[in-house]
Motif scaffolding. Structure first.
Motif, PDB file in Angstrom:
ATOM      1  N   TYR A  81       0.819  -1.211   0.000  1.00  0.00           N
ATOM      2  CA  TYR A  81       0.000   0.000   0.000  1.00  0.00           C
ATOM      3  C   TYR A  81       0.851   1.258   0.000  1.00  0.00           C
ATOM      4  CZ  TYR A  81      -3.558  -3.406   1.069  1.00  0.00           C
ATOM      5  OH  TYR A  81      -4.382  -4.503   1.018  1.00  0.00           O
ATOM      6  N   ALA A  82       0.534   2.166  -0.901  1.00  0.00           N
ATOM      7  CA  ALA A  82       1.294   3.412  -1.054  1.00  0.00           C
ATOM      8  C   ALA A  82       1.302   4.238   0.225  1.00  0.00           C
ATOM      9  CB  ALA A  82       0.732   4.228  -2.216  1.00  0.00           C
ATOM     10  N   ASP A  83       0.172   4.291   0.940  1.00  0.00           N
ATOM     11  CA  ASP A  83       0.135   5.111   2.158  1.00  0.00           C
ATOM     12  C   ASP A  83       1.044   4.556   3.250  1.00  0.00           C
ATOM     13  OD1 ASP A  83      -1.568   2.916   2.634  1.00  0.00           O
ATOM     14  OD2 ASP A  83      -3.082   4.103   3.676  1.00  0.00           O
ATOM     15  N   SER A  84       1.189   3.247   3.328  1.00  0.00           N
ATOM     16  CA  SER A  84       2.108   2.643   4.303  1.00  0.00           C
ATOM     17  C   SER A  84       3.553   3.004   3.976  1.00  0.00           C
ATOM     18  CB  SER A  84       1.953   1.118   4.322  1.00  0.00           C
ATOM     19  OG  SER A  84       0.674   0.743   4.770  1.00  0.00           O
ATOM     20  N   ARG A  85       3.910   2.889   2.689  1.00  0.00           N
ATOM     21  CA  ARG A  85       5.273   3.238   2.288  1.00  0.00           C
ATOM     22  C   ARG A  85       5.541   4.719   2.505  1.00  0.00           C
ATOM     23  NH1 ARG A  85       3.642   0.064  -2.254  1.00  0.00           N
ATOM     24  NH2 ARG A  85       3.661   1.942  -3.549  1.00  0.00           N
ATOM     25  N   GLY A 111      15.623  12.982   9.448  1.00  0.00           N
ATOM     26  CA  GLY A 111      16.791  13.383   8.661  1.00  0.00           C
ATOM     27  C   GLY A 111      17.607  12.202   8.157  1.00  0.00           C
ATOM     28  N   THR A 112      16.937  11.070   7.962  1.00  0.00           N
ATOM     29  CA  THR A 112      17.607   9.839   7.548  1.00  0.00           C
ATOM     30  C   THR A 112      17.312   9.557   6.077  1.00  0.00           C
ATOM     31  OG1 THR A 112      17.292   8.972   9.792  1.00  0.00           O
ATOM     32  CG2 THR A 112      17.862   7.372   8.090  1.00  0.00           C
ATOM     33  N   ALA A 113      18.345   9.207   5.323  1.00  0.00           N
ATOM     34  CA  ALA A 113      18.194   8.937   3.892  1.00  0.00           C
ATOM     35  C   ALA A 113      17.271   7.735   3.667  1.00  0.00           C
ATOM     36  CB  ALA A 113      19.554   8.671   3.255  1.00  0.00           C
ATOM     37  N   TYR A 114      16.389   7.879   2.677  1.00  0.00           N
ATOM     38  CA  TYR A 114      15.424   6.829   2.343  1.00  0.00           C
ATOM     39  C   TYR A 114      15.262   6.794   0.828  1.00  0.00           C
ATOM     40  CZ  TYR A 114      10.980   4.299   2.038  1.00  0.00           C
ATOM     41  OH  TYR A 114       9.996   3.393   1.740  1.00  0.00           O
ATOM     42  N   LEU A 115      15.411   5.619   0.258  1.00  0.00           N
ATOM     43  CA  LEU A 115      15.212   5.422  -1.173  1.00  0.00           C
ATOM     44  C   LEU A 115      14.177   4.330  -1.377  1.00  0.00           C
ATOM     45  CD1 LEU A 115      18.953   5.329  -2.335  1.00  0.00           C
ATOM     46  CD2 LEU A 115      17.380   7.271  -2.432  1.00  0.00           C
ATOM     47  N   GLU A 116      13.246   4.588  -2.289  1.00  0.00           N
ATOM     48  CA  GLU A 116      12.239   3.593  -2.634  1.00  0.00           C
ATOM     49  C   GLU A 116      12.556   3.057  -4.021  1.00  0.00           C
ATOM     50  OE1 GLU A 116       7.653   3.585  -1.870  1.00  0.00           O
ATOM     51  OE2 GLU A 116       8.045   4.622  -3.773  1.00  0.00           O
ATOM     52  N   VAL A 117      12.679   1.747  -4.097  1.00  0.00           N
ATOM     53  CA  VAL A 117      13.013   1.073  -5.349  1.00  0.00           C
ATOM     54  C   VAL A 117      11.866   0.126  -5.696  1.00  0.00           C
ATOM     55  CG1 VAL A 117      14.654  -0.453  -6.505  1.00  0.00           C
ATOM     56  CG2 VAL A 117      15.469   1.216  -4.812  1.00  0.00           C
ATOM     57  N   HIS A 118      11.324   0.294  -6.891  1.00  0.00           N
ATOM     58  CA  HIS A 118      10.245  -0.588  -7.331  1.00  0.00           C
ATOM     59  C   HIS A 118      10.851  -1.672  -8.217  1.00  0.00           C
ATOM     60  CE1 HIS A 118       6.399  -1.205  -9.908  1.00  0.00           C
ATOM     61  NE2 HIS A 118       6.508  -2.134  -8.977  1.00  0.00           N
ATOM     62  N   VAL A 119      10.801  -2.904  -7.742  1.00  0.00           N
ATOM     63  CA  VAL A 119      11.224  -4.050  -8.543  1.00  0.00           C
ATOM     64  C   VAL A 119       9.980  -4.464  -9.326  1.00  0.00           C
ATOM     65  CG1 VAL A 119      12.253  -6.349  -8.533  1.00  0.00           C
ATOM     66  CG2 VAL A 119      12.937  -4.667  -6.801  1.00  0.00           C
ATOM     67  N   ALA A 120       9.920  -3.970 -10.574  1.00  0.00           N
ATOM     68  CA  ALA A 120       8.690  -3.985 -11.378  1.00  0.00           C
ATOM     69  C   ALA A 120       8.582  -5.218 -12.271  1.00  0.00           C
ATOM     70  CB  ALA A 120       8.622  -2.710 -12.210  1.00  0.00           C
ATOM     71  N   THR A 121       8.651  -6.377 -11.662  1.00  0.00           N
ATOM     72  CA  THR A 121       8.496  -7.619 -12.404  1.00  0.00           C
ATOM     73  C   THR A 121       7.003  -7.907 -12.569  1.00  0.00           C
ATOM     74  OG1 THR A 121      10.529  -8.403 -11.366  1.00  0.00           O
ATOM     75  CG2 THR A 121       9.162 -10.064 -12.455  1.00  0.00           C
ATOM     76  N   PRO A 122       6.532  -8.143 -13.800  1.00  0.00           N
ATOM     77  CA  PRO A 122       5.094  -8.394 -14.008  1.00  0.00           C
ATOM     78  C   PRO A 122       4.623  -9.659 -13.290  1.00  0.00           C
ATOM     79  CG  PRO A 122       6.230  -8.010 -16.103  1.00  0.00           C
ATOM     80  CD  PRO A 122       7.291  -8.155 -15.055  1.00  0.00           C
ATOM     81  N   VAL A 123       3.352  -9.650 -12.911  1.00  0.00           N
ATOM     82  CA  VAL A 123       2.785 -10.775 -12.166  1.00  0.00           C
ATOM     83  C   VAL A 123       2.933 -12.090 -12.935  1.00  0.00           C
ATOM     84  CG1 VAL A 123       0.401 -10.453 -12.975  1.00  0.00           C
ATOM     85  CG2 VAL A 123       0.834 -11.490 -10.724  1.00  0.00           C
ATOM     86  N   ALA A 131       1.563   0.025  -7.014  1.00  0.00           N
ATOM     87  CA  ALA A 131       2.931   0.279  -7.466  1.00  0.00           C
ATOM     88  C   ALA A 131       3.292   1.741  -7.210  1.00  0.00           C
ATOM     89  CB  ALA A 131       3.060  -0.043  -8.948  1.00  0.00           C
ATOM     90  N   PRO A 132       4.538   2.008  -6.835  1.00  0.00           N
ATOM     91  CA  PRO A 132       4.950   3.396  -6.616  1.00  0.00           C
ATOM     92  C   PRO A 132       4.819   4.218  -7.891  1.00  0.00           C
ATOM     93  CG  PRO A 132       6.614   1.856  -5.802  1.00  0.00           C
ATOM     94  CD  PRO A 132       5.614   1.055  -6.574  1.00  0.00           C
ATOM     95  N   ALA A 133       4.260   5.409  -7.765  1.00  0.00           N
ATOM     96  CA  ALA A 133       4.122   6.306  -8.919  1.00  0.00           C
ATOM     97  C   ALA A 133       5.456   6.947  -9.273  1.00  0.00           C
ATOM     98  CB  ALA A 133       3.085   7.380  -8.616  1.00  0.00           C
ATOM     99  N   HIS A 134       6.249   7.269  -8.257  1.00  0.00           N
ATOM    100  CA  HIS A 134       7.510   7.982  -8.482  1.00  0.00           C
ATOM    101  C   HIS A 134       8.619   7.415  -7.602  1.00  0.00           C
ATOM    102  CE1 HIS A 134       5.224  10.879 -10.791  1.00  0.00           C
ATOM    103  NE2 HIS A 134       4.387  10.986  -9.780  1.00  0.00           N
TER     104      HIS A 134
END
Length: 192
Positions: free
Chosen positions: A101-105, A116-128, A160-163
């Protein structure tokens, strides 16, 4: 809990700089495989690294939680708290967790920003379709046989993450290339 030095300036580009790298995607997308490949490289360079595997966290930190939206949110927030704690203390926390869920992320991202902690979101976009062929844990087969319901991306939502900071189409390249692309992002952000 900040990545700031005593003078108040942000540390960058050293092995002591912590960060949370959250790899989200469907079951069997390749999140954990990529995380371990990146962890090996980072450790080889002297970084402190922890991989917070979703299955292990569920067993030990989130035992008793189910797979309702509320329980999934609670699980993600617990993992996010631990990741931020590690990252704020100089550890690269690699988090291969579905987090559907996007709101949880977003709540996890905001916690990191507030600290002030670095955070990167990576979408591993493998199709179902590819994930169901891989079916590393047999979840897709169990769902198809009626033995399992609530499978993310099949009969339960995956937002899926939009950005995302990076989108990896792991099904189109070797694991080493996916990990290298993620490493390049860390380097670009002064975290490798």
């Amino acid at each position: 809990m900040s990545g700031a030095t005593a003078s108040g300036t942000e540390r960058t580009g050293d092995t002591g700089t912590g960060a949370t790298i959250w790899l989200t995607g469907l079951p069997s997308a390749g999140k954990t495989t990529i995380a371990h490949a990146l962890a090996d490289r980072l450790r080889g360079e002297g970084h402190r690294v922890e991989v917070l595997d979703g299955d292990e966290i569920r067993e030990f930190l989130s035992a008793g939680l189910g797979f309702s939206r509320e329980d999934r949110h609670t699980n993600v927030q617990r993992i996010g708290f631990v990741a931020e704690l590690l990252a704020s203390n100089g550890v690269k926390a690699l988090v291969p967790v579905i987090a559907p869920y996007a709101d949880s992320r977003e709540a996890v991202r905001k916690r990191h920003q507030a600290e002030g902690t670095a955070y990167l979101e990576v979408h591993v976009a493998t199709p179902v379709e590819v994930c169901s062929e891989r079916d590393v844990k047999g979840l897709y087969a169990r769902q198809a046989n009626g033995e399992l319901s609530g499978l993310t991306g099949v009969d339960d939502p995956y937002e899926a993450p939009a950005h995302p900071d990076l989108r990896i189409e792991a099904h189109t390249e070797p694991v080493e290339d996916s990990a290298a692309r993620l490493y390049a992002l860390l380097a670009e952000r002064g975290l490798a």
